[in-house]
Design a protein around this motif. Structure first.
Motif, PDB file in Angstrom:
ATOM      1  N   ALA A 207      -5.240   1.619  -4.231  1.00  0.00           N
ATOM      2  CA  ALA A 207      -4.334   2.658  -3.730  1.00  0.00           C
ATOM      3  C   ALA A 207      -4.896   3.319  -2.472  1.00  0.00           C
ATOM      4  N   ILE A 208      -6.187   3.595  -2.451  1.00  0.00           N
ATOM      5  CA  ILE A 208      -6.810   4.207  -1.281  1.00  0.00           C
ATOM      6  C   ILE A 208      -6.704   3.271  -0.082  1.00  0.00           C
ATOM      7  N   LEU A 209      -7.013   1.991  -0.283  1.00  0.00           N
ATOM      8  CA  LEU A 209      -6.944   1.025   0.820  1.00  0.00           C
ATOM      9  C   LEU A 209      -5.506   0.872   1.336  1.00  0.00           C
ATOM     10  N   LYS A 210      -4.545   0.831   0.426  1.00  0.00           N
ATOM     11  CA  LYS A 210      -3.149   0.710   0.829  1.00  0.00           C
ATOM     12  C   LYS A 210      -2.716   1.934   1.642  1.00  0.00           C
ATOM     13  N   ASP A 211      -3.138   3.114   1.210  1.00  0.00           N
ATOM     14  CA  ASP A 211      -2.810   4.340   1.921  1.00  0.00           C
ATOM     15  C   ASP A 211      -3.445   4.347   3.314  1.00  0.00           C
ATOM     16  N   LEU A 212      -4.729   3.937   3.407  1.00  0.00           N
ATOM     17  CA  LEU A 212      -5.398   3.893   4.701  1.00  0.00           C
ATOM     18  C   LEU A 212      -4.727   2.903   5.647  1.00  0.00           C
TER      19      LEU A 212
END
Length: 55
Positions: free
Chosen positions: A44-49
């Motif tokens: 989720a963090i990578l997708k958001d970034l």
């Protein structure tokens, strides 16, 4: 050399702690047995970034 005005700061809170300190004010949980949750959070963090970088 890069322009200091181009620098970006980023804080990513990782709520999985091996030991929860009594003075900590952050939202934390014990990390035991939460591998699936941790992997989902990384995704989720990578997708958001990636979405923010595209802006």
């Amino acid at each position: 050399m890069t322009d200091p005005g181009d620098d970006v700061g980023l804080y990513v809170h990782w709520p999985y702690c091996a030991r929860i300190c009594p003075y900590c004010d952050f939202n934390v949980v014990r990390d035991r047995g939460r591998g699936g949750e941790q992997a989902a959070l990384v995704r989720a963090i990578l997708k958001d970034l990636e979405a923010l970088a595209a802006l």
